[in-house]
Write an enzyme that holds these catalytic residues in place. Structure first.
Site, PDB file in Angstrom:
ATOM      1  CD  GLU A  88       6.175  15.327  34.286  1.00  0.00           C
ATOM      2  OE1 GLU A  88       7.004  15.505  33.398  1.00  0.00           O
ATOM      3  OE2 GLU A  88       5.520  16.244  34.791  1.00  0.00           O
ATOM      4  CB  CYS A 121       0.826  22.089  27.155  1.00  0.00           C
ATOM      5  SG  CYS A 121       0.823  20.503  28.011  1.00  0.00           S
ATOM      6  N   GLY A 178      -1.590  14.399  29.642  1.00  0.00           N
ATOM      7  CA  GLY A 178      -2.619  13.729  28.851  1.00  0.00           C
ATOM      8  C   GLY A 178      -3.988  14.354  28.963  1.00  0.00           C
ATOM      9  CD  GLU A 179      -8.719  15.989  27.294  1.00  0.00           C
ATOM     10  OE1 GLU A 179      -8.104  16.997  27.675  1.00  0.00           O
ATOM     11  OE2 GLU A 179      -9.882  15.724  27.688  1.00  0.00           O
ATOM     12  CB  SER A 210      -8.440  19.673  33.785  1.00  0.00           C
ATOM     13  OG  SER A 210      -8.169  20.682  32.839  1.00  0.00           O
ATOM     14  CB  SER A 233      -8.245  23.801  28.965  1.00  0.00           C
ATOM     15  OG  SER A 233      -7.765  23.076  30.072  1.00  0.00           O
ATOM     16  CG  LEU A 234     -12.705  29.285  27.195  1.00  0.00           C
ATOM     17  CD1 LEU A 234     -13.376  28.367  26.191  1.00  0.00           C
ATOM     18  CD2 LEU A 234     -13.763  30.039  27.997  1.00  0.00           C
ATOM     19  CG  HIS A 235      -6.271  27.897  27.899  1.00  0.00           C
ATOM     20  ND1 HIS A 235      -6.527  28.009  29.245  1.00  0.00           N
ATOM     21  CD2 HIS A 235      -5.765  26.638  27.736  1.00  0.00           C
ATOM     22  CE1 HIS A 235      -6.183  26.898  29.860  1.00  0.00           C
ATOM     23  NE2 HIS A 235      -5.730  26.050  28.977  1.00  0.00           N
ATOM     24  CG  ASN A 309       4.988  26.519  35.343  1.00  0.00           C
ATOM     25  OD1 ASN A 309       6.048  27.113  35.493  1.00  0.00           O
ATOM     26  ND2 ASN A 309       4.672  25.432  35.997  1.00  0.00           N
ATOM     27  CB  CYS A 352       1.153  20.071  32.548  1.00  0.00           C
ATOM     28  SG  CYS A 352       0.435  18.922  31.427  1.00  0.00           S
TER      29      CYS A 352
HETATM   30  N1  SAH Z   1      -5.444  17.816  28.984  1.00  0.00           N
HETATM   31  C1  SAH Z   1      -6.201  18.421  29.993  1.00  0.00           C
HETATM   32  C2  SAH Z   1      -5.664  18.200  31.388  1.00  0.00           C
HETATM   33  C3  SAH Z   1      -4.182  18.312  31.583  1.00  0.00           C
HETATM   34  S1  SAH Z   1      -3.479  19.910  31.440  1.00  0.00           S
HETATM   35  C4  SAH Z   1      -6.418  19.894  29.698  1.00  0.00           C
HETATM   36  O1  SAH Z   1      -5.759  20.402  28.792  1.00  0.00           O
HETATM   37  O2  SAH Z   1      -7.265  20.506  30.349  1.00  0.00           O
HETATM   38  C5  SAH Z   1      -4.108  20.728  32.904  1.00  0.00           C
HETATM   39  C6  SAH Z   1      -4.149  22.232  32.786  1.00  0.00           C
HETATM   40  O3  SAH Z   1      -2.832  22.787  32.743  1.00  0.00           O
HETATM   41  C7  SAH Z   1      -4.875  22.727  31.542  1.00  0.00           C
HETATM   42  O4  SAH Z   1      -5.771  23.773  31.846  1.00  0.00           O
HETATM   43  C8  SAH Z   1      -3.714  23.217  30.700  1.00  0.00           C
HETATM   44  O5  SAH Z   1      -4.135  24.140  29.740  1.00  0.00           O
HETATM   45  C9  SAH Z   1      -2.794  23.784  31.748  1.00  0.00           C
HETATM   46  N2  SAH Z   1      -1.411  24.004  31.303  1.00  0.00           N
HETATM   47  C10 SAH Z   1      -0.714  23.335  30.360  1.00  0.00           C
HETATM   48  N3  SAH Z   1       0.521  23.869  30.208  1.00  0.00           N
HETATM   49  C11 SAH Z   1       0.605  24.899  31.075  1.00  0.00           C
HETATM   50  C12 SAH Z   1       1.628  25.851  31.388  1.00  0.00           C
HETATM   51  N4  SAH Z   1       2.812  25.832  30.774  1.00  0.00           N
HETATM   52  N5  SAH Z   1       1.360  26.767  32.334  1.00  0.00           N
HETATM   53  C13 SAH Z   1       0.160  26.800  32.984  1.00  0.00           C
HETATM   54  N6  SAH Z   1      -0.831  25.923  32.737  1.00  0.00           N
HETATM   55  C14 SAH Z   1      -0.620  24.987  31.783  1.00  0.00           C
HETATM   56 FE1  SF4 Z   2      -2.749  17.887  26.122  1.00  0.00          FE
HETATM   57 FE2  SF4 Z   2      -3.888  19.306  28.087  1.00  0.00          FE
HETATM   58 FE3  SF4 Z   2      -1.325  19.708  27.426  1.00  0.00          FE
HETATM   59 FE4  SF4 Z   2      -3.249  20.485  25.754  1.00  0.00          FE
HETATM   60  S1  SF4 Z   2      -2.834  21.253  27.826  1.00  0.00           S
HETATM   61  S2  SF4 Z   2      -1.398  19.369  25.177  1.00  0.00           S
HETATM   62  S3  SF4 Z   2      -4.713  18.842  26.033  1.00  0.00           S
HETATM   63  S4  SF4 Z   2      -2.173  17.856  28.295  1.00  0.00           S
END
Ligand code: SAH
Ligand code: SF4
Length: 363
Positions: A88, A121, A178-179, A210, A233-235, A309, A352
């Protein structure tokens, strides 16, 4: 063909028998003029053109779905790769505000699926499929650049812009599926192509990568000499809470991650953006905001607070407005700057991995 770095392309064209200058023209044709066929590249000698035609295709993304959000600010594309994998890409439009000009940001994927399995995610819930090549990453931006240029040409403003001002796609964020740092070489290769002055020439300061928090790669990135924006991404501010939603935390716990971030800041003199997805009842209490404030006090950083989201099967909901404001105020009290970022394109599953999950049934 888009897998090749500029120096590799030059070596190839010279090896096939044309002058380096021809390689530079070819690079420009691909990344500045966005040409996708060798047919009319008459600046190449016939044998070289035929050799290239035989061995390469320029791009290989097949768009299988395309949608624009109701308010017109976000487009989402689903591409099928030659081996059937689905990825995507999102295009986001931002109107000018204050001193900032019109921006168009493309959010690219770097892998089909993802191995890290974050529970909120949609991509993480689909598992890892494979890494994307340099060409597959770059092609996502070129696809959206073509759309952006068509919009520029159609808008009357397009003709009035001042000389040298860049329109088309202005920003690229590595926040799709992806990462990126798990696909380190190809991600960096794609960035080098995107920022090349003879090609698309995206400003490197307009590129944001990211990461889920891969410690060795963050330290390695600090030595690349690329002044891009790094988002981490700390969270969560404590290991128990973070490990509950992010399996990566068992490999690289918070102390190691923040230490790597400090190294990065020291070496690059650049601030880090910490992403903090607000998951109601999980990580959005005022106590947790205070813990985050203590963790990041004195670190050169900015926190992006992102109300989750909600995904298909995920258990998480967005916090209330009052909750978000209290969280942000607590951070402010600790001297940590933050922004609450509402995501675009919710109605087109722009989050994502969400579109692929819907279209492919998560397969
Ligand atoms: N893998 C990397 C980059 C892709 S995800 C990472 O994890 O940083 C990009 C961002 O979207 C990250 O900060 C991730 O935590 C966030 N993300 C993933 N799922 C989400 C969701 N359902 N709602 C809001 N942000 C989300
Ligand atoms: Fe992979 Fe980033 Fe989604 Fe975590 S948030 S599963 S690292 S794409």
């Amino acid at each position: 063909m888009r897998d090749l770095a500029r120096s590799d392309l030059e070596a190839l064209v010279v090896e096939l028998g044309d002058a380096p200058q021809r390689a530079r023209q070819l690079w420009r044709a691909m990344y500045h003029e966005l040409r996708e066929s060798f047919d009319d590249m008459t600046f190449l000698s016939t044998p070289v053109r035929e050799a290239l035609q035989e061995r390469f295709v320029i791009g290989s993304l097949e768009s299988v779905y395309y949608a624009t959000s109701e308010d017109g600010t976000a487009d989402k594309a689903l591409f099928r790769l030659p081996d059937g994998e689905l990825i995507e890409t999102v295009l986001m439009r931002y109107a000018p505000d204050g001193h900032r000009k019109v921006r168009r940001t493309v959010c690219v994927s770097t892998q089909a699926g993802c191995a890290w399995g974050c529970t909120f995610c949609a991509t993480g819930q689909q598992g890892f499929r494979r890494h994307l090549s340099v060409g597959e990453i770059v092609s996502q931006v070129l696809f959206m650049e073509r759309i952006a240029r068509a919009e520029d040409a159609a808008s009357s403003e397009g003709g009035r812009r001042s000389a040298g001002e860049r329109r088309g796609v202005t920003n690229v964020v590595f926040m799709g599926m992806g990462e990126p740092l798990a696909n380190y070489e190809n991600t960096l290769g794609s960035i080098r192509t995107l920022i090349d002055e003879q090609g698309l020439h995206i400003g490197v300061r307009h590129v944001t990568l990211s990461t889920v928090g891969l410690v060795p790669q963050i330290v390695r990135l600090a030595d690349e000499g690329l002044p891009l924006n790094l988002a981490v991404s700390l969270h969560a501010a404590d290991n128990v809470t973070r490990s509950e939603t992010m399996p990566v935390n068992r490999r690289y716990p918070i102390e190691q991650l923040v230490e790597a971030c400090r190294t990065y800041i020291e070496k690059t003199s650049r601030r880090i953006f910490f992403e903090y997805v607000l998951l109601h009842g999980q990580n959005d209490s005022v106590e947790q905001a205070a813990a985050l404030g203590r963790l990041l006090r004195g670190v050169l950083c900015h926190v992006n607070l992102i109300p989750v989201n909600p995904t298909g099967e995920g258990p998480f909901q967005r916090p209330t407005r009052a909750c978000r404001t209290a969280f942000q105020q607590t951070l402010r009290d600790h001297g940590v700057p933050s922004t609450i970022r509402m995501e675009k394109g919710i109605d087109i599953n722009a989050g994502c991995g969400q579109l692929r999950a819907r279209i492919a049934g998560g397969a």
